[in-house]
Design a protein around this motif. Structure first.
Motif, mmCIF file in Angstrom:
data_model
loop_
_atom_site.group_PDB
_atom_site.id
_atom_site.type_symbol
_atom_site.label_atom_id
_atom_site.label_comp_id
_atom_site.label_asym_id
_atom_site.label_seq_id
_atom_site.Cartn_x
_atom_site.Cartn_y
_atom_site.Cartn_z
ATOM 1 N N ASP A 537 1.840 1.877 10.601
ATOM 2 C CA ASP A 537 2.502 3.010 11.246
ATOM 3 C C ASP A 537 1.484 3.731 12.122
ATOM 4 O OD1 ASP A 537 3.902 5.243 12.013
ATOM 5 O OD2 ASP A 537 4.812 5.578 10.059
ATOM 6 N N PRO A 538 1.681 3.792 13.436
ATOM 7 C CA PRO A 538 0.699 4.484 14.286
ATOM 8 C C PRO A 538 0.590 5.969 13.987
ATOM 9 C CG PRO A 538 2.152 3.068 15.587
ATOM 10 C CD PRO A 538 2.734 3.146 14.219
ATOM 11 N N TYR A 539 1.585 6.555 13.331
ATOM 12 C CA TYR A 539 1.580 7.987 13.070
ATOM 13 C C TYR A 539 1.137 8.330 11.655
ATOM 14 C CZ TYR A 539 4.591 7.287 17.071
ATOM 15 O OH TYR A 539 5.094 6.866 18.263
ATOM 16 N N ASP A 540 0.796 7.330 10.859
ATOM 17 C CA ASP A 540 0.355 7.575 9.499
ATOM 18 C C ASP A 540 -0.677 6.518 9.143
ATOM 19 O OD1 ASP A 540 -0.001 8.318 6.916
ATOM 20 O OD2 ASP A 540 1.914 7.551 6.187
ATOM 21 N N VAL A 541 -1.941 6.913 9.030
ATOM 22 C CA VAL A 541 -3.014 5.965 8.763
ATOM 23 C C VAL A 541 -3.308 5.860 7.274
ATOM 24 C CG1 VAL A 541 -4.066 6.382 11.008
ATOM 25 C CG2 VAL A 541 -4.779 7.757 9.037
ATOM 26 N N SER A 542 -2.501 6.455 6.432
ATOM 27 C CA SER A 542 -2.799 6.474 5.004
ATOM 28 C C SER A 542 -2.497 5.157 4.320
ATOM 29 C CB SER A 542 -2.007 7.596 4.315
ATOM 30 O OG SER A 542 -0.613 7.342 4.416
ATOM 31 N N ARG A 543 -1.679 4.296 4.927
ATOM 32 C CA ARG A 543 -1.282 3.059 4.253
ATOM 33 C C ARG A 543 -0.815 2.035 5.264
ATOM 34 N NH1 ARG A 543 2.818 6.378 0.945
ATOM 35 N NH2 ARG A 543 1.362 7.938 1.694
ATOM 36 N N ILE A 544 -0.829 0.783 4.831
ATOM 37 C CA ILE A 544 -0.264 -0.326 5.596
ATOM 38 C C ILE A 544 0.577 -1.150 4.624
ATOM 39 C CG2 ILE A 544 -2.121 -0.376 7.304
ATOM 40 C CD1 ILE A 544 -3.357 -2.702 5.771
ATOM 41 N N TRP A 545 1.279 -2.156 5.168
ATOM 42 C CA TRP A 545 2.167 -2.961 4.339
ATOM 43 C C TRP A 545 1.924 -4.445 4.614
ATOM 44 C CZ3 TRP A 545 3.442 1.529 6.729
ATOM 45 C CH2 TRP A 545 3.918 2.581 5.905
ATOM 46 N N ILE A 546 1.885 -5.225 3.533
ATOM 47 C CA ILE A 546 1.693 -6.671 3.597
ATOM 48 C C ILE A 546 2.954 -7.335 3.056
ATOM 49 C CG2 ILE A 546 0.252 -8.607 2.858
ATOM 50 C CD1 ILE A 546 -1.216 -6.685 4.595
ATOM 51 N N ARG A 547 3.404 -8.379 3.735
ATOM 52 C CA ARG A 547 4.568 -9.128 3.268
ATOM 53 C C ARG A 547 4.211 -9.916 2.013
ATOM 54 N NH1 ARG A 547 9.909 -8.779 4.311
ATOM 55 N NH2 ARG A 547 9.579 -8.837 6.582
ATOM 56 N N ASP A 548 4.962 -9.663 0.927
ATOM 57 C CA ASP A 548 4.727 -10.356 -0.349
ATOM 58 C C ASP A 548 5.279 -11.771 -0.237
ATOM 59 O OD1 ASP A 548 4.482 -11.244 -2.933
ATOM 60 O OD2 ASP A 548 5.145 -9.351 -3.825
ATOM 61 N N PRO A 549 4.427 -12.813 -0.391
ATOM 62 C CA PRO A 549 4.929 -14.187 -0.235
ATOM 63 C C PRO A 549 5.854 -14.611 -1.369
ATOM 64 C CG PRO A 549 2.655 -14.208 -0.985
ATOM 65 C CD PRO A 549 2.993 -12.776 -0.694
ATOM 66 N N ASP A 550 5.818 -13.952 -2.507
ATOM 67 C CA ASP A 550 6.645 -14.367 -3.649
ATOM 68 C C ASP A 550 8.037 -13.737 -3.592
ATOM 69 O OD1 ASP A 550 4.516 -15.836 -4.612
ATOM 70 O OD2 ASP A 550 3.712 -14.115 -5.736
ATOM 71 N N THR A 551 8.107 -12.431 -3.389
ATOM 72 C CA THR A 551 9.392 -11.725 -3.423
ATOM 73 C C THR A 551 9.975 -11.486 -2.046
ATOM 74 O OG1 THR A 551 8.307 -9.554 -3.390
ATOM 75 C CG2 THR A 551 8.662 -10.578 -5.540
ATOM 76 N N GLY A 552 9.172 -11.612 -0.984
ATOM 77 C CA GLY A 552 9.656 -11.314 0.351
ATOM 78 C C GLY A 552 9.682 -9.834 0.669
ATOM 79 N N GLY A 553 9.268 -8.989 -0.298
ATOM 80 C CA GLY A 553 9.223 -7.554 -0.062
ATOM 81 C C GLY A 553 7.920 -7.132 0.586
ATOM 82 N N TRP A 554 7.560 -5.861 0.376
ATOM 83 C CA TRP A 554 6.372 -5.308 1.002
ATOM 84 C C TRP A 554 5.418 -4.793 -0.060
ATOM 85 C CZ3 TRP A 554 5.917 -6.222 6.052
ATOM 86 C CH2 TRP A 554 7.076 -6.438 6.784
ATOM 87 N N ILE A 555 4.147 -5.040 0.149
ATOM 88 C CA ILE A 555 3.087 -4.513 -0.703
ATOM 89 C C ILE A 555 2.446 -3.336 0.023
ATOM 90 C CG2 ILE A 555 0.889 -4.998 -1.843
ATOM 91 C CD1 ILE A 555 1.699 -7.919 -1.975
ATOM 92 N N THR A 556 2.473 -2.179 -0.603
ATOM 93 C CA THR A 556 1.880 -0.983 0.001
ATOM 94 C C THR A 556 0.392 -0.956 -0.305
ATOM 95 O OG1 THR A 556 3.946 0.207 -0.310
ATOM 96 C CG2 THR A 556 1.979 1.530 0.139
ATOM 97 N N VAL A 557 -0.432 -0.894 0.734
ATOM 98 C CA VAL A 557 -1.883 -0.918 0.600
ATOM 99 C C VAL A 557 -2.417 0.387 1.171
ATOM 100 C CG1 VAL A 557 -3.989 -2.221 1.053
ATOM 101 C CG2 VAL A 557 -1.791 -3.408 0.918
ATOM 102 N N PHE A 558 -3.144 1.161 0.352
ATOM 103 C CA PHE A 558 -3.614 2.478 0.745
ATOM 104 C C PHE A 558 -5.004 2.402 1.358
ATOM 105 C CE2 PHE A 558 -0.368 3.386 -2.365
ATOM 106 C CZ PHE A 558 0.267 4.493 -1.829
ATOM 107 N N TRP A 559 -5.280 3.395 2.164
ATOM 108 C CA TRP A 559 -6.613 3.575 2.743
ATOM 109 C C TRP A 559 -7.575 3.974 1.625
ATOM 110 C CZ3 TRP A 559 -8.064 8.223 6.365
ATOM 111 C CH2 TRP A 559 -9.342 8.005 6.889
ATOM 112 N N THR A 560 -8.695 3.283 1.553
ATOM 113 C CA THR A 560 -9.615 3.512 0.437
ATOM 114 C C THR A 560 -10.283 4.871 0.494
ATOM 115 O OG1 THR A 560 -11.381 2.422 1.681
ATOM 116 C CG2 THR A 560 -10.070 1.051 0.176
#
Length: 678
Positions: A537-560
């Protein structure tokens, strides 16, 4: 008319039946054949058609003494024609010598001429006769000297070919750079020589400049190039307004540079672009975002934000809550639970969006987003900003009502720009976005607009929130719940590797426990070099999302390095505070707007270090404001790695932080190290 010795007035007719009324007010219907058979039948006060069409209006553009003279002649001529003066009272009889029943027009002219000469007016019988004939032919305008009514030529005695040459030079300057009038006249001479080979004599220089002023009036030919092109692109047909009756029926979107300097991600001052969307029916700004350079994904995200309620944020006054506004909050919240703790900005689902010919809006990404949301995409004609006037006016209003109050205002052009702007306290782009969102809710949505008027009482203007509350009563509200997965699907995509430390994106590191099975593993997508699909999200740098290869959903990954304050702010505390506050008043909203403008004008709080390098470091580590749109709940939300235990841990010192185990380091022995084998 006069018939059978009685003067009556025609008040109506039907076929051959004429409706007549006398001086006593009695009405009678008489057949037209009977009237025409009377020996003394006459139509009194008859005037030709030419005399009654706009003759009196001609006097409005004449000098006062000329008008008074014409009206004086009209009074004399009317008494000659009808026997009575035009201001004679009801029931008055003609004076001796002026009775039409016993005198002729010629005799009345002689009596009137003798009367005027006795009063000191040099009027002869032939003169009076000519004035009477003129009046009967052309009305009161015919009693004026016709030389005064003659319309002078717009360009005087200038040759028509010279006029066309100057007009062609003015037309060429529309898309060209701004030049002086001397160049335009020089260019006109060239055009004249090319067309007529020097056979046309040019008038004097002063005459040419007067001709140029007449042909270039209102065109900004020697002024602003932007204004000149805007005037030239305006349609020649009359302006018309679209007939919209429901919120979202027609919306307009546009992007323009914002006249404010901000601190970019690298800590350097720069300009940003404002992209906004406005609803034509209610003038509601459903979303507005700031970006260094607007891209197609930014326009797509703007659509998603328009479908999402604006949440109340920490620091906003409770007067801006939807529950305390004129919006029907309780009924809308029963339909759409997302509005329970929303700010006073309506959620409007677009049906048709009008955009210009910019590459951002014509891109495949934006078109597919409109198709995904079921929105009718309607681009304007090239170079036709008048086809989306409401969003154009919005961009101008943001500059005058908001931007000029912000610290770092740069003016609309270089001539209006001040000095030393970069040395002032400048907001970051994310901080300015938060201020803009608050201004839209506090100021714009509660400001009466001239275009929002009640047709029955045009003297009253409505605010966008009041107009929305009125229209939603008749059109209803159908929420389009944009889920978290839907929102993430509209975000821009990039391809990254999942390393042992996480994911590196724009110099930030993101990591989560759910990435453990995927670290250093190929994605299997050979088209993208076995990299993993990442949505950000260009307007929110707190997290990104990775496509889960098993469920097809999204994995939320936070800024360290995302810092959280750890203060509770749940619905229970929200409802407890809100229950103790009355409904928002206009004074509270006005005070909130003034406080916002004062805060924006003051700029961010100064820091001890003001060097360029320090500003760049602070800009890289500054976190964003809370997100304002739905997100999918992660399976397990990890706490950011801050190097300390969370606030409120049971063990630790008085600061609430746990003490780490101290492991002493050994003393380095170079002789012992030399005996080791590596």
């Amino acid at each position: 008319m006069r018939a059978a010795g009685v003067v009556r007035t025609v008040v109506g007719w039907s076929g051959t039946l004429v409706l007549l009324t006398d001086e006593a007010g009695q009405t009678e219907g008489v057949r037209l054949a009977h009237l025409l058979s009377e020996a003394d039948f006459a139509v009194l006060g008859q005037r030709s058609v030419a005399a009654g069409v706009g003759s009196a209006a001609v006097l409005d553009r004449l000098p006062g003494e000329v008008t008074e003279r014409a009206l004086w002649w009209e009074r004399q001529v009317l008494e000659v024609i009808h026997g009575l003066a035009p201001d004679a009272p009801a029931g008055a009889v003609a004076r001796p010598g002026f009775d039409p029943a016993v005198t002729t027009v010629t005799s009345r002219e002689q009596v009137k001429a003798a009367e005027l000469r006795a009063a000191g007016h040099a009027v002869t019988v032939p003169t009076l006769k000519r004035q009477r004939q003129r009046y009967e032919a052309g009305g009161v305008a015919a009693l004026v000297d016709q030389r005064l009514l003659r319309q002078p030529s717009r360009f005087g005695r200038v040759d028509a070919r010279v006029v066309e040459a100057v007009r062609a030079a003015v037309a060429e300057a529309t898309d060209d750079s701004t030049r002086t009038g001397g160049y335009l006249l020089w260019r006109a001479r060239q055009i004249l020589d090319e067309c007529h080979h020097g056979l046309v004599v040019m008038p004097s220089q002063a005459t040419l400049y007067r001709l140029l002023d007449k042909l270039a009036v209102g065109l900004h030919t020697t002024g602003s190039a932007r204004s000149r092109r805007s005037v030239a692109s305006a349609p020649s047909a009359p302006f018309s307004r679209p007939r919209v009756f429901a919120p979202g029926e027609l919306m307009e979107m546009d992007s323009t540079p914002l006249d404010v300097l901000v601190l970019l991600d690298d800590g350097t001052p720069g300009r940003v672009e404002l992209t906004g969307v406005i609803d034509v029916a209610t003038r509601t700004v459903t979303a507005a975002v700031l970006r260094p350079t607007t891209k197609s994904v930014d326009a797509s995200i703007l659509l998603a934000r328009a479908l999402t309620p604006e949440p109340m944020r920490p620091g906003w006054t409770q007067a801006l809550a939807m529950s305390r506004s004129v919006l029907p909050h309780r009924r809308l919240a029963d339909i759409d639970e997302r509005l329970e703790h929303a700010a006073a900005r309506p959620v409007i689902v677009p049906e048709t969006i009008v955009v210009d010919q910019g590459s951002v809006f014509l891109s495949r990404n934006f078109r597919s987003s409109c198709a995904f949301l079921g929105i009718n995409f309607q681009p304007t004609h090239p170079g036709s900003p008048a086809e989306k006037p409401h969003v154009e006016k919005l961009m101008s209003a943001v500059g005058t009502l908001f931007a000029q109050f912000v610290s770092g205002y740069a003016g609309s052009n270089t001539e209006r720009r001040g000095r030393g702007l970069e040395a002032k306290a400048l907001w970051s782009m994310l901080e300015l976005q938060n201020l803009l969102d608050e201004w839209i809710v506090a100021a714009w949505q509660n400001r009466p607009h001239d275009g929002l008027r009640d047709p029955a009482t045009p003297g009253r203007t409505f605010t966008p929130n009041e107009k929305y509350a009125t229209l939603v009563e008749s059109t209803g509200y159908l929420p389009v719940a944009l889920s978290g997965d839907d929102y993430i699907a509209l975000l821009p995509t990039c391809w990254k590797a999942i390393n042992a430390y996480g994911i590196k994106h724009r110099h930030r590191t993101y990591d989560a426990e759910q990435l453990n099975p995927l670290r250093r593993q190929p994605s299997g997508n050979t088209a993208h070099k076995n990299l993993w699909q990442v949505h950000h999200d260009p307007y929110d740098v707190s997290r990104i999302w990775i496509r889960d290869p098993d469920t097809g959903g999204w994995i939320t990954v936070f800024w360290t390095h995302l810092h959280r304050d750890g203060l509770p702010f749940g619905e229970l505390a929200w409802d407890h505070v809100r229950a103790k506050l009355p409904d928002a008043t206009q004074a509270e909203i006005a005070e909130a707007v003034q406080a916002l403008l004062r805060r924006a004008n003051r700029g961010p709080d100064p820091t001890p270090s003001t060097s360029k390098r320090d500003r760049r470091v602070r800009a890289r580590t500054r976190s964003t404001t809370p997100p304002a749109w739905p997100r999918p709940e992660p399976a397990a939300t990890p706490e950011p790695d801050t190097g300390t235990t969370p606030t409120g841990a049971p063990d630790g010192d008085d600061t609430g932080q746990a003490l780490a185990e101290v492991i002493p380091l050994g003393v380095f022995d170079p002789y012992l190290e030399a005996t080791k084998r590596w």
